[in-house]
Design a protein around this motif. Structure first.
Motif, PDB file in Angstrom:
ATOM      1  N   LEU A   1      20.159 -28.152  19.854  1.00 31.41           N
ATOM      2  CA  LEU A   1      19.754 -29.296  19.029  1.00 31.41           C
ATOM      3  C   LEU A   1      20.395 -30.591  19.527  1.00 31.41           C
ATOM      4  O   LEU A   1      19.764 -31.653  19.482  1.00 31.41           O
ATOM      5  CB  LEU A   1      20.100 -29.036  17.559  1.00 31.41           C
ATOM      6  N   ALA A   2      21.623 -30.510  20.018  1.00 32.44           N
ATOM      7  CA  ALA A   2      22.272 -31.704  20.579  1.00 32.44           C
ATOM      8  C   ALA A   2      21.524 -32.174  21.828  1.00 32.44           C
ATOM      9  O   ALA A   2      21.298 -33.372  22.009  1.00 32.44           O
ATOM     10  CB  ALA A   2      23.733 -31.404  20.902  1.00 32.44           C
TER      11      ALA A   2
ATOM     12  N   MET B   1      23.971 -36.586  16.316  1.00 28.69           N
ATOM     13  CA  MET B   1      22.883 -35.788  16.794  1.00 28.69           C
ATOM     14  C   MET B   1      21.544 -36.482  16.681  1.00 28.69           C
ATOM     15  O   MET B   1      20.568 -36.024  17.213  1.00 28.69           O
ATOM     16  CB  MET B   1      22.811 -34.481  15.993  1.00 28.69           C
ATOM     17  N   GLY B   2      21.456 -37.515  15.941  1.00 31.36           N
ATOM     18  CA  GLY B   2      20.167 -38.127  15.684  1.00 31.36           C
ATOM     19  C   GLY B   2      19.781 -39.152  16.723  1.00 31.36           C
ATOM     20  O   GLY B   2      19.651 -40.312  16.413  1.00 31.36           O
ATOM     21  N   GLY B   3      19.594 -38.783  17.975  1.00 27.71           N
ATOM     22  CA  GLY B   3      19.168 -39.702  19.009  1.00 27.71           C
ATOM     23  C   GLY B   3      17.673 -39.600  19.210  1.00 27.71           C
ATOM     24  O   GLY B   3      16.927 -39.180  18.345  1.00 27.71           O
TER      25      GLY B   3
ATOM     26  N   GLU C   1      18.153 -32.947  14.482  1.00 31.87           N
ATOM     27  CA  GLU C   1      19.108 -32.469  13.470  1.00 31.87           C
ATOM     28  C   GLU C   1      18.910 -30.977  13.190  1.00 31.87           C
ATOM     29  O   GLU C   1      19.869 -30.250  12.997  1.00 31.87           O
ATOM     30  CB  GLU C   1      18.926 -33.241  12.157  1.00 31.87           C
ATOM     31  N   ARG C   2      17.649 -30.552  13.137  1.00 27.71           N
ATOM     32  CA  ARG C   2      17.310 -29.159  12.790  1.00 27.71           C
ATOM     33  C   ARG C   2      16.113 -28.728  13.618  1.00 27.71           C
ATOM     34  O   ARG C   2      15.402 -29.563  14.193  1.00 27.71           O
ATOM     35  CB  ARG C   2      16.971 -29.050  11.295  1.00 27.71           C
ATOM     36  N   LEU C   3      15.871 -27.420  13.630  1.00 29.89           N
ATOM     37  CA  LEU C   3      14.703 -26.912  14.358  1.00 29.89           C
ATOM     38  C   LEU C   3      13.407 -27.438  13.759  1.00 29.89           C
ATOM     39  O   LEU C   3      12.439 -27.708  14.481  1.00 29.89           O
ATOM     40  CB  LEU C   3      14.687 -25.376  14.348  1.00 29.89           C
ATOM     41  N   THR C   4      13.377 -27.596  12.446  1.00 27.96           N
ATOM     42  CA  THR C   4      12.176 -28.118  11.795  1.00 27.96           C
ATOM     43  C   THR C   4      11.828 -29.494  12.347  1.00 27.96           C
ATOM     44  O   THR C   4      10.662 -29.759  12.691  1.00 27.96           O
ATOM     45  CB  THR C   4      12.393 -28.205  10.272  1.00 27.96           C
ATOM     46  N   ALA C   5      12.828 -30.360  12.434  1.00 28.23           N
ATOM     47  CA  ALA C   5      12.595 -31.708  12.962  1.00 28.23           C
ATOM     48  C   ALA C   5      12.192 -31.660  14.432  1.00 28.23           C
ATOM     49  O   ALA C   5      11.327 -32.429  14.874  1.00 28.23           O
ATOM     50  CB  ALA C   5      13.848 -32.558  12.785  1.00 28.23           C
TER      51      ALA C   5
ATOM     52  N   HIS D   1      24.372 -19.506  16.306  1.00 26.16           N
ATOM     53  CA  HIS D   1      24.374 -20.865  15.748  1.00 26.16           C
ATOM     54  C   HIS D   1      25.143 -21.848  16.636  1.00 26.16           C
ATOM     55  O   HIS D   1      24.799 -23.040  16.663  1.00 26.16           O
ATOM     56  CB  HIS D   1      24.888 -20.864  14.310  1.00 26.16           C
ATOM     57  N   ARG D   2      26.118 -21.367  17.370  1.00 29.21           N
ATOM     58  CA  ARG D   2      26.783 -22.244  18.356  1.00 29.21           C
ATOM     59  C   ARG D   2      25.785 -22.657  19.436  1.00 29.21           C
ATOM     60  O   ARG D   2      25.724 -23.825  19.822  1.00 29.21           O
ATOM     61  CB  ARG D   2      27.982 -21.531  18.975  1.00 29.21           C
TER      62      ARG D   2
END
Length: 167
Positions: free
Chosen positions: A74-75, A1-3, A80-84, A67-68
Motif C-alpha cells: 500500500l505504501a 501513505m496518501g500520495g 490507504e487501503r486495498l479498497t481505495a 499485513h506487514r
C-alpha cells in the motif's frame, strides 16, 4: 501513505494476489478460531484447547506477516487501503473481480472478530468458574468431625479450612 496512486499492471496483479492471499488466510484463521471456540465449549477440562490455540496462533502469525507485506504494498501504491487502491484502478476484469471480493474479506474479518470475542467470553466464564470454586475451597471451614492425624481434641480445629492439606 496518501500520495499519488501508482497504477501499473504489475501493481494491479500484486494487489489481486494479496487480496486472494488475505481471503485464504482469513478463511484459515476463521476455521481455527471456530475450532478453539468449539473446544472451549465442549470440554470443561480444557482438552483439545492447546492444539486449537496453537493452530490459531500459527495462522495469526502468518496473518501478521501478511499485513506487514500488505502495508509495504500500500505504501508503494500510494493507497490507504486495498479498497481505495482497486477503486482508483482503470476498469478491467481484475479490478472488477477484486472489488467484488473486498466485501467478502470485510465480512470474514467481522466473523473472525466475533469468533475471537466468543472464545474470550468462554475463557472469562471458565476463569470465573475456577475462581468461584477456589474461593469455596479457601473459605470452607472444616467441621468438628475432622481431626488432624494424632490430634485428640476436635475443638482445636475450629476455624481450620476444610481443604487444608493436613485435614
Amino acid at each position: 501513505m496518501g500520495g499519488t496512486l501508482n497504477t501499473t499492471p504489475e501493481l494491479l496483479k500484486e494487489g489481486a494476489a494479496l487480496l486472494k492471499e488475505e481471503l485464504l488466510l482469513g478463511t484459515e484463521a476463521l476455521r481455527a478460531a471456530q475450532a478453539l471456540r468449539q473446544a472451549l465449549q465442549d470440554t470443561a477440562a480444557g482438552r483439545g484447547t492447546g492444539a486449537a490455540l496453537s493452530a490459531l496462533e500459527a495462522v495469526l502469525g502468518r496473518l501478521r506477516e501478511f499485513h506487514r507485506r500488505l502495508d509495504g504494498f500500500l505504501a508503494r501504491a500510494g493507497a490507504e487501503r486495498l479498497t481505495a487502491f482497486f477503486a482508483a484502478q482503470p476498469p478491467s476484469s481484475l479490478r472488477t473481480g477484486a472489488l467484488a471480493l473486498l466485501p467478502r474479506t470485510a465480512s470474514q474479518q467481522h466473523a473472525l472478530r466475533r469468533e475471537l470475542q466468543s472464545a474470550q467470553a468462554l475463557l472469562e466464564q471458565g476463569k470465573a468458574f475456577v475462581d468461584f470454586h477456589v474461593n469455596i475451597m479457601n473459605q470452607t471451614v472444616a467441621s468438628d468431625t475432622y481431626t488432624k492425624p494424632g490430634d485428640e481434641a476436635p475443638e482445636l480445629l475450629r476455624g481450620r479450612k476444610m481443604f487444608d492439606a493436613n485435614v
